[in-house]
Write an enzyme that holds these catalytic residues in place. Structure first.
Site, PDB file in Angstrom:
ATOM      1  CG  ASP A  13      -1.882  -1.190   1.208  1.00 59.49           C
ATOM      2  OD1 ASP A  13      -2.224  -1.656   0.116  1.00 59.49           O
ATOM      3  OD2 ASP A  13      -2.254  -1.652   2.308  1.00 59.49           O
ATOM      4  CE  LYS A  16       2.300  -2.372  -4.397  1.00 63.70           C
ATOM      5  NZ  LYS A  16       2.085  -2.004  -2.984  1.00 63.70           N
ATOM      6  N   GLY A  17       0.012   1.799  -7.378  1.00 63.87           N
ATOM      7  CA  GLY A  17      -0.943   2.025  -8.463  1.00 63.87           C
ATOM      8  C   GLY A  17      -0.862   3.439  -9.003  1.00 63.87           C
ATOM      9  CG  ASN A  38      -2.715 -10.658  -2.662  1.00 60.13           C
ATOM     10  OD1 ASN A  38      -2.736 -10.444  -3.873  1.00 60.13           O
ATOM     11  ND2 ASN A  38      -1.665 -11.199  -2.071  1.00 60.13           N
ATOM     12  N   GLY A  40      -4.632  -4.117  -3.840  1.00 58.34           N
ATOM     13  CA  GLY A  40      -5.621  -3.070  -4.108  1.00 58.34           C
ATOM     14  C   GLY A  40      -4.824  -1.839  -4.474  1.00 58.34           C
ATOM     15  CG  HIS A  41      -2.060  -1.874  -7.025  1.00 61.01           C
ATOM     16  ND1 HIS A  41      -1.172  -2.438  -7.902  1.00 61.01           N
ATOM     17  CD2 HIS A  41      -1.769  -2.411  -5.805  1.00 61.01           C
ATOM     18  CE1 HIS A  41      -0.385  -3.281  -7.247  1.00 61.01           C
ATOM     19  NE2 HIS A  41      -0.731  -3.289  -5.982  1.00 61.01           N
ATOM     20  CB  THR A 129      -6.503 -10.219   1.400  1.00 65.65           C
ATOM     21  OG1 THR A 129      -6.013 -11.241   0.531  1.00 65.65           O
ATOM     22  CG2 THR A 129      -5.412  -9.188   1.639  1.00 65.65           C
ATOM     23  CD  GLN A 222       0.693  -8.801  -2.772  1.00 67.54           C
ATOM     24  OE1 GLN A 222       1.337  -9.438  -3.579  1.00 67.54           O
ATOM     25  NE2 GLN A 222      -0.559  -8.448  -3.010  1.00 67.54           N
ATOM     26  N   GLY A 300     -10.874  -3.034   3.697  1.00 69.55           N
ATOM     27  CA  GLY A 300     -11.382  -1.935   4.516  1.00 69.55           C
ATOM     28  C   GLY A 300     -10.814  -1.938   5.932  1.00 69.55           C
ATOM     29  NE  ARG A 301      -7.349  -6.827   6.590  1.00 73.31           N
ATOM     30  CZ  ARG A 301      -6.420  -7.762   6.448  1.00 73.31           C
ATOM     31  NH1 ARG A 301      -6.159  -8.589   7.441  1.00 73.31           N
ATOM     32  NH2 ARG A 301      -5.728  -7.865   5.341  1.00 73.31           N
ATOM     33  CD  GLU A 302      -8.611   1.130  13.049  1.00 79.85           C
ATOM     34  OE1 GLU A 302      -7.706   0.639  13.742  1.00 79.85           O
ATOM     35  OE2 GLU A 302      -9.507   1.852  13.516  1.00 79.85           O
TER      36      GLU A 302
HETATM   37  P1  GDP Z   1      -0.800   0.417  -3.536  1.00 78.94           P
HETATM   38  O1  GDP Z   1      -1.409  -0.857  -3.096  1.00 78.94           O
HETATM   39  O2  GDP Z   1       0.674   0.471  -3.323  1.00 78.94           O
HETATM   40  O3  GDP Z   1      -1.173   0.791  -4.947  1.00 78.94           O
HETATM   41  O4  GDP Z   1      -1.424   1.552  -2.588  1.00 78.94           O
HETATM   42  P2  GDP Z   1      -2.974   1.681  -2.136  1.00 78.94           P
HETATM   43  O5  GDP Z   1      -3.763   2.178  -3.281  1.00 78.94           O
HETATM   44  O6  GDP Z   1      -3.434   0.450  -1.459  1.00 78.94           O
HETATM   45  O7  GDP Z   1      -2.839   2.744  -0.983  1.00 78.94           O
HETATM   46  C1  GDP Z   1      -2.333   4.020  -1.214  1.00 78.94           C
HETATM   47  C2  GDP Z   1      -3.424   5.034  -0.806  1.00 78.94           C
HETATM   48  O8  GDP Z   1      -2.847   6.298  -0.696  1.00 78.94           O
HETATM   49  C3  GDP Z   1      -4.512   5.175  -1.858  1.00 78.94           C
HETATM   50  O9  GDP Z   1      -5.713   5.482  -1.211  1.00 78.94           O
HETATM   51  C4  GDP Z   1      -4.032   6.356  -2.702  1.00 78.94           C
HETATM   52  O10 GDP Z   1      -5.106   7.055  -3.329  1.00 78.94           O
HETATM   53  C5  GDP Z   1      -3.394   7.222  -1.643  1.00 78.94           C
HETATM   54  N1  GDP Z   1      -2.246   8.021  -2.084  1.00 78.94           N
HETATM   55  C6  GDP Z   1      -1.303   7.721  -3.006  1.00 78.94           C
HETATM   56  N2  GDP Z   1      -0.360   8.688  -3.017  1.00 78.94           N
HETATM   57  C7  GDP Z   1      -0.724   9.600  -2.093  1.00 78.94           C
HETATM   58  C8  GDP Z   1      -0.141  10.815  -1.624  1.00 78.94           C
HETATM   59  O11 GDP Z   1       0.925  11.236  -2.032  1.00 78.94           O
HETATM   60  N3  GDP Z   1      -0.813  11.462  -0.642  1.00 78.94           N
HETATM   61  C9  GDP Z   1      -1.995  11.027  -0.114  1.00 78.94           C
HETATM   62  N4  GDP Z   1      -2.558  11.726   0.837  1.00 78.94           N
HETATM   63  N5  GDP Z   1      -2.570   9.887  -0.535  1.00 78.94           N
HETATM   64  C10 GDP Z   1      -1.934   9.181  -1.501  1.00 78.94           C
HETATM   65  P1  IMO Z   2      -0.939  -4.104  -2.292  1.00 79.43           P
HETATM   66  O1  IMO Z   2      -0.496  -4.630  -3.634  1.00 79.43           O
HETATM   67  C1  IMO Z   2      -0.951  -4.625   2.043  1.00 79.43           C
HETATM   68  C2  IMO Z   2      -0.995  -8.744   3.531  1.00 79.43           C
HETATM   69  C3  IMO Z   2      -2.239  -9.219   4.253  1.00 79.43           C
HETATM   70  C4  IMO Z   2      -1.625 -10.215   5.199  1.00 79.43           C
HETATM   71  C5  IMO Z   2      -0.516 -10.854   4.375  1.00 79.43           C
HETATM   72  C6  IMO Z   2      -0.913 -12.163   3.705  1.00 79.43           C
HETATM   73  O2  IMO Z   2      -2.242  -3.391  -2.332  1.00 79.43           O
HETATM   74  O3  IMO Z   2       0.160  -3.334  -1.635  1.00 79.43           O
HETATM   75  P2  IMO Z   2      -2.477 -12.786   1.662  1.00 79.43           P
HETATM   76  O4  IMO Z   2      -3.921 -12.510   1.399  1.00 79.43           O
HETATM   77  O5  IMO Z   2      -1.556 -12.219   0.624  1.00 79.43           O
HETATM   78  O6  IMO Z   2      -2.194 -14.232   1.921  1.00 79.43           O
HETATM   79  O7  IMO Z   2      -2.157 -12.026   3.039  1.00 79.43           O
HETATM   80  O8  IMO Z   2      -0.206  -9.908   3.368  1.00 79.43           O
HETATM   81  N1  IMO Z   2      -1.243  -8.190   2.174  1.00 79.43           N
HETATM   82  C7  IMO Z   2      -1.168  -6.889   1.875  1.00 79.43           C
HETATM   83  N2  IMO Z   2      -0.986  -5.812   2.670  1.00 79.43           N
HETATM   84  N3  IMO Z   2      -1.055  -4.465   0.711  1.00 79.43           N
HETATM   85  C8  IMO Z   2      -1.234  -5.528  -0.098  1.00 79.43           C
HETATM   86  O9  IMO Z   2      -1.234  -5.438  -1.438  1.00 79.43           O
HETATM   87  C9  IMO Z   2      -1.337  -6.815   0.483  1.00 79.43           C
HETATM   88  N4  IMO Z   2      -1.528  -8.059  -0.013  1.00 79.43           N
HETATM   89  C10 IMO Z   2      -1.443  -8.885   1.031  1.00 79.43           C
HETATM   90  O10 IMO Z   2      -2.880  -8.166   4.920  1.00 79.43           O
HETATM   91  O11 IMO Z   2      -1.010  -9.550   6.276  1.00 79.43           O
HETATM   92 MG    MG Z   3      -2.932  -1.553  -1.819  1.00 75.17          MG
END
Ligand code: GDP
Ligand code: IMO
Ligand code: MG
Length: 424
Positions: A13, A16-17, A38, A40-41, A129, A222, A300-302
């Site tokens: 998280d 990357k997306g 698993n 979410g980008h 997940t 991940q 949706g987890r914290e």
């Molecule tokens: P990924 O899994 O690596 O693609 O990241 P996620 O999408 O799961 O989580 C990143 C979150 O941060 C998303 O809700 C993005 O919209 C948000 N985000 C990305 N870059 C920024 C930033 O520079 N500032 C803020 N405030 N949010 C960002």
């Molecule tokens: P992105 O690509 C954050 C975590 C899960 C759990 C562990 C194993 O959005 O960054 P799994 O379902 O893969 O067997 O779970 O890995 N996990 C992630 N945490 N971002 C992710 O993907 C994740 N994909 C898996 O929460 O701790």
């Molecule tokens: Mg993500």
């Protein structure tokens, strides 16, 4: 001919997306190499927000080829939902999205097994997940998996039935009760839908494109600290999230790889169980969660929040061969009076500056404290506008991590991205 890799350096998280979407115009092909739904980008542009799980984040920028590689595990039901939603929102993808026949399928019973194994672990659960990732990769390694290419076989029903029967025997042994009637309907509809896509030998396709002089951006899912070999095992995912995963997950030789973009937040988060040395349990941790909207895009987890961990980041940079850093979400720290960065660990009374074998217990972070910049940076468009304290934070990180920070993200929108002037 060029292959660059973008991957997460923390526990996922990192953003990357967003960055893959921003960088896509520089490439001809964007390819996912591991993981599955698993992931979410999240991407934001023109007032719209999209969350991608299996589809590469290059899908929104023109007519680039997007590839789901052999290293990915694909859930046909979730894929159908994701692809149809994108098509409905005006982003046709059938022609541009190519899927490796060697990618493995997540079956309904893989998801049930994921839940059953987690339930059996009690307090030691990974906090997965729940998408069936572990059991699907387990079958792949056990040589009992079902692949995308199998859906083209006249024997598919039998292949699927055999795998399902094996899983059902395990679940019976575990005394786990479940009902997959609905899931199976969706799965079979998903399989039918998948048949209408370009199912390809993606290793041939990518290498042919490279021969033609085309460029490829590999999108990791991940993060390095969730890598099955190098992450905080056993609290990890089931694939190689590191740069080497791009080679095995796409069939690209390591000598083809140029830049490795390592992406990190200006702080650190983790979702699910497992150790996290710089985790904050106080008001500051809560504040970071609120300001950064740190809630999982998939479940949706914290997300657990803490300060940036340079010991872990150095390790991630090392195992990936990172050439350039990308720092995300610095805007989340815009209001802070001071900011901390972990520069060493104290383990059993001894100070160490390397990432040890086991970080489960007794790891105490040693921090350096830096002044905050207390400036709203979210509307800035050029690094010349950066406040002095922010520049000092960036320089400090670059020095500690011995790697340049090339891109700084100051908000979730595509436009809130600043590429720095540093030389190649
Ligand atoms: P990924 O899994 O690596 O693609 O990241 P996620 O999408 O799961 O989580 C990143 C979150 O941060 C998303 O809700 C993005 O919209 C948000 N985000 C990305 N870059 C920024 C930033 O520079 N500032 C803020 N405030 N949010 C960002
Ligand atoms: P992105 O690509 C954050 C975590 C899960 C759990 C562990 C194993 O959005 O960054 P799994 O379902 O893969 O067997 O779970 O890995 N996990 C992630 N945490 N971002 C992710 O993907 C994740 N994909 C898996 O929460 O701790
Ligand atoms: Mg993500």
């Amino acid at each position: 001919m060029k292959v660059d890799v973008l991957l997460g350096l923390q526990w996922g998280d990192e953003g990357k997306g967003k960055v893959v979407d921003v960088l896509t115009p520089n490439y001809d092909v964007v390819a996912r190499f591991q993981g599955g739904p698993n992931a979410g980008h999240t991407l934001e542009f023109e007032g719209q927000k999209y969350v991608l799980r299996s589809i590469p984040s290059g899908i929104f920028q023109g007519d680039k080829v997007n590839i789901i590689g052999n290293g990915v595990v694909l859930d046909p039901a979730l894929f159908k939902g994701e692809a149809e939603a994108l098509e409905a929102s005006g982003h046709p993808l059938k022609e541009r999205l190519h899927i490796s026949k060697k990618a493995h399928l997540i079956l309904p019973t893989h998801r049930v097994l994921d839940a059953a194994y987690e339930a059996a672990k009690g307090d030691a659960k990974v906090g997965t997940t729940g998408k069936g990732i572990g059991p699907t990769y387990t079958d792949k390694i056990s040589r009992t998996g079902v692949r995308v290419g199998d859906i083209l076989s006249p024997r598919f029903e039998e292949i699927y039935g055999n795998a399902k029967a094996r899983h059902e025997a395990i679940l019976k042994n575990l005394n786990y009760t479940y009902d997959i009637t609905e899931m199976e309907k969706d799965f079979l509809a998903g399989v039918e839908y998948l048949r209408s896509f370009h199912l390809v030998d993606s290793e041939h396709e990518i290498n042919n494109l490279l021969k033609e002089g085309k460029s490829v951006l590999c999108e990791g899912a991940q993060g390095t600290l969730l890598d099955v070999d190098f992450g905080s095992y056993p609290f990890v995912t089931s694939s190689n999230t590191i740069c080497a995963g791009a080679c095995s997950g796409l069939g690209i030789g390591p000598n083809k790889i140029g830049n490795v973009f390592g992406i990190m937040k200006a702080y650190c988060t983790r979702v699910g169980s497992g150790p996290f040395p710089t985790e904050l349990f106080d008001e500051t941790g809560k504040l970071i969660r609120d300001l950064g909207h740190e809630y999982g895009a998939v479940t949706g987890r914290e997300r657990r929040c803490g300060w940036i961990d340079l010991v872990a980041l150095k390790y991630s940079i090392m195992v990936n061969g990172v050439t350039q850093l990308i720092m995300m979400k610095s805007d989340v720290l815009d209001q802070f009076e001071t900011i901390k960065a972990c520069v060493a660990y104290k383990v059993n009374g001894e100070e160490i500056d390397y990432f040890p074998y086991d970080i489960t217990e007794g790891v105490e972070p040693i921090y350096v404290e830096l002044p905050g910049w207390k400036t709203d940076m979210t509307r800035m468009t050029d690094e010349a506008e950066f406040p002095e304290e922010f520049n000092a934070y960036v320089s400090f990180l670059e020095e500690e991590l011995e790697t340049p920070i090339k891109i700084i993200s100051i908000g979730p929108d595509r436009a809130q991205t600043i590429v720095r002037y540093t030389e190649e």
